[in-house]
Design an enzyme around this catalytic site. Structure first.
Site, PDB file in Angstrom:
ATOM      1  N   CYS A  82       0.847  -1.203   0.000  1.00 53.97           N
ATOM      2  CA  CYS A  82       0.000   0.000   0.000  1.00 53.97           C
ATOM      3  C   CYS A  82       0.881   1.252   0.000  1.00 53.97           C
ATOM      4  CB  CYS A  82      -1.002  -0.028   1.144  1.00 53.97           C
ATOM      5  SG  CYS A  82      -2.366   1.150   0.906  1.00 53.97           S
ATOM      6  N   HIS A 194      -3.745  -4.800  -0.502  1.00 52.05           N
ATOM      7  CA  HIS A 194      -3.373  -5.388   0.780  1.00 52.05           C
ATOM      8  C   HIS A 194      -3.470  -6.909   0.699  1.00 52.05           C
ATOM      9  CE1 HIS A 194      -3.192  -1.789   3.382  1.00 52.05           C
ATOM     10  NE2 HIS A 194      -4.073  -1.286   2.530  1.00 52.05           N
ATOM     11  N   GLU A 196      -2.617  -8.958   2.954  1.00 55.22           N
ATOM     12  CA  GLU A 196      -3.029  -9.448   4.270  1.00 55.22           C
ATOM     13  C   GLU A 196      -4.531  -9.334   4.481  1.00 55.22           C
ATOM     14  OE1 GLU A 196      -2.559  -5.044   5.026  1.00 55.22           O
ATOM     15  OE2 GLU A 196      -1.716  -6.565   3.680  1.00 55.22           O
TER      16      GLU A 196
END
Length: 213
Positions: A82, A194, A196
């Site tokens: 990001c 992202h 994650e």
């Protein structure tokens, strides 16, 4: 052998979610701002959430820009996520304020310009246009990934073809506005989205990166 990864804690980013995601794929994760630990780990993950200027201020406060540069000089892997990707470029422009980045890649981070009616930030799941032969997207080329951002790199400016490794640039579009979604450039890799927060596809991307260390 388990790979040791430092998740750089410089005051920005989804530290705990990033830590859990890396642990999920089998990495030995340390969350720290310690210079030597970050320099010597098998892999360094640079997160980032918020404003470009604030992230660069935090990064410089822990000499994160120096450790990134030294790692890359020694061909040691770094992954930015990001705003952690955005600060790898030459500069960012937000609300008329221009801030110098790490300048590992030429280019400008600027506000997205989707067609009328599309809101900013770009928030949600999106497909990506993956070039052939990437490591990060091996086996997940057709998957969707989760984005949350208002700024991006809308023009890839690294054109020097003398390098031994040709960068693999992945793109995506939002409201007709095309921007860089990921880059793989030797030891330096990064994603605008992202991983994650991207479910199984994001976990596999992180696993691909950890396996490459």
């Amino acid at each position: 052998m388990t790979k040791k990864v430092v998740l750089l804690d410089y005051g920005s980013g989804n530290i705990r979610s990033g830590e859990r995601a890396l642990q999920r794929v089998g990495a030995d994760v340390t969350v720290t701002a310690d210079f030597d630990a970050a320099l010597n780990a098998d892999g360094l993950l640079v997160p980032g959430v918020g404003a470009f200027e604030a992230c660069m201020t935090g990064l410089r406060a822990v000499r994160g820009d120096v450790v990134v540069d030294r790692r890359l000089t020694g061909s040691r892997p770094v992954l930015g996520i990001c705003v952690g990707m955005q600060i790898l470029f030459a500069k960012g422009i937000e609300h008329g304020v221009e801030t110098d980045g790490c300048d590992q890649w030429p280019g400008v981070v600027e506000r997205l310009r989707p067609e009328a009616g599309e809101p900013v930030p770009h928030m949600g799941w999106n497909t990506v246009d993956v070039p052939a032969g990437t490591t990060l997207f091996d086996g997940i080329e057709k998957e969707r990934f989760y984005f949350v951002h208002s700024y991006g790199v809308r023009e890839w400016q690294l054109t020097d073809t003398r390098a031994s490794v040709t960068p693999a640039v992945t793109w995506t579009s939002y409201g007709g506005d095309r921007f860089v979604a990921a880059v793989e450039n030797g030891p330096l890799t990064a994603t605008q989205f992202h991983p994650e927060k991207s479910g199984d596809a994001g976990a596999e991307l992180l696993a691909n990166w950890v396996r490459s260390l």
